[in-house]
Design a protein around this motif. Sequence first.
Motif, mmCIF file in Angstrom:
data_model
loop_
_atom_site.group_PDB
_atom_site.id
_atom_site.type_symbol
_atom_site.label_atom_id
_atom_site.label_comp_id
_atom_site.label_asym_id
_atom_site.label_seq_id
_atom_site.Cartn_x
_atom_site.Cartn_y
_atom_site.Cartn_z
ATOM 1 N N GLY A 284 0.808 -1.206 0.000
ATOM 2 C CA GLY A 284 0.000 0.000 0.000
ATOM 3 C C GLY A 284 0.843 1.259 0.000
ATOM 4 N N PHE A 285 0.147 2.383 -0.104
ATOM 5 C CA PHE A 285 0.776 3.701 -0.081
ATOM 6 C C PHE A 285 0.263 4.485 1.127
ATOM 7 C CE2 PHE A 285 0.204 2.804 -4.682
ATOM 8 C CZ PHE A 285 1.525 2.827 -5.097
ATOM 9 N N LEU A 286 1.107 5.313 1.693
ATOM 10 C CA LEU A 286 0.682 6.380 2.580
ATOM 11 C C LEU A 286 1.020 7.690 1.885
ATOM 12 C CD1 LEU A 286 1.805 5.244 6.147
ATOM 13 C CD2 LEU A 286 -0.543 5.612 5.378
ATOM 14 N N LEU A 287 0.044 8.529 1.674
ATOM 15 C CA LEU A 287 0.226 9.813 1.000
ATOM 16 C C LEU A 287 0.132 10.916 2.042
ATOM 17 C CD1 LEU A 287 -2.100 8.991 -2.012
ATOM 18 C CD2 LEU A 287 0.385 8.945 -2.001
ATOM 19 N N VAL A 288 1.198 11.699 2.164
ATOM 20 C CA VAL A 288 1.303 12.702 3.225
ATOM 21 C C VAL A 288 1.535 14.070 2.590
ATOM 22 C CG1 VAL A 288 2.434 13.330 5.383
ATOM 23 C CG2 VAL A 288 2.378 10.924 4.667
ATOM 24 N N PRO A 289 0.525 14.939 2.571
ATOM 25 C CA PRO A 289 0.715 16.269 1.988
ATOM 26 C C PRO A 289 1.705 17.118 2.780
ATOM 27 C CG PRO A 289 -1.624 15.753 2.310
ATOM 28 C CD PRO A 289 -0.836 14.724 3.067
ATOM 29 N N ALA A 290 2.305 18.082 2.110
ATOM 30 C CA ALA A 290 3.200 19.033 2.771
ATOM 31 C C ALA A 290 2.493 19.696 3.942
ATOM 32 C CB ALA A 290 3.663 20.085 1.772
ATOM 33 N N SER A 291 3.251 19.972 4.998
ATOM 34 C CA SER A 291 2.817 20.668 6.210
ATOM 35 C C SER A 291 2.020 19.790 7.171
ATOM 36 C CB SER A 291 2.005 21.936 5.893
ATOM 37 O OG SER A 291 2.792 22.855 5.175
#
Length: 297
Positions: free
Chosen positions: A74-81
């Motif tokens: 799977g993926f973990l997607l972490v936006p900036a900030s």
Amino acid sequence: MSKHTVPSFYLYGEAPRLVHKDFVHVEALVDRSRPSEWTIQPHAHFELNHIFVLLSGGGAMKADGALLRIEAPGFLLVPASTVHGFEWLEDSEGFVVTVGSSYVADLNAADETLADLFARPRAVGFAAGEVEHVRRIVADLVRELNWASVGHRAAVSAAMLSLLVVAIRSMDAPAAAGARAGVHASTVARLRERIERRFRLREPISSHAAALGVSETALRAACAKVAGRSPGEMLDERALLEAQRALLYTNLSVSEIGFSVGFADPAYFSRFFQRKLGLSPRAYRTKFASRAVVLLD
């Protein structure tokens, strides 16, 4: 806890510095996780987004106070900030792809269906049959990042787009449908980028619309179609998120936090916060701050 800020890094453990517009970095998950005994404390990266590619193992991520659990693949997607921390199962295998916000915007311009991927932190599983495909994409990306031959930037972009396509196709149908809104998605993506840079100014929606080159009516229609809420609600949500982070991870006073997100009147900020979350800022801090530094119950 710091009096003034959430811990902020360039890459984890590295002092903040300017982010190049084409910044892409890949490292094995084990590189920083094993020395930290598979636990990464809450922190943030400004202008840098993460794609965690988990090929075996699993773990949990605390992102802005919410807990996301993931099992491979799977993926973990972490936006900036995003304020985020991890506790991984020992010897989990995978990669951390870190990409600058301006480069994410360039990739979104190549295919508007990708615009929703970094709208919020999310865990996205993908089929076991995709593991070798994803592994090859990451290997291609690493190879291109390690040399500078003709077509280097195009090759890096191709590998990044391939990785993001796997992620968007693996999302739940309702989430993926939200990303398929054509020109509206592009408008909302540009608004999100502008809000990220300027939300502390509390500018009127008319200023945002003018800066984006669209009418207020068109902006409201795009936000309703893609985000399911108004531009004003999106602006309020971003200010509220920053206030929640400060309440959870710093010792700033309520009035200092309100001022930092554009509210000159502390009483008005407290009413705004209470109206949105049903708790006063002080009550929110009392209820949740002690939990924010614990990754797993």
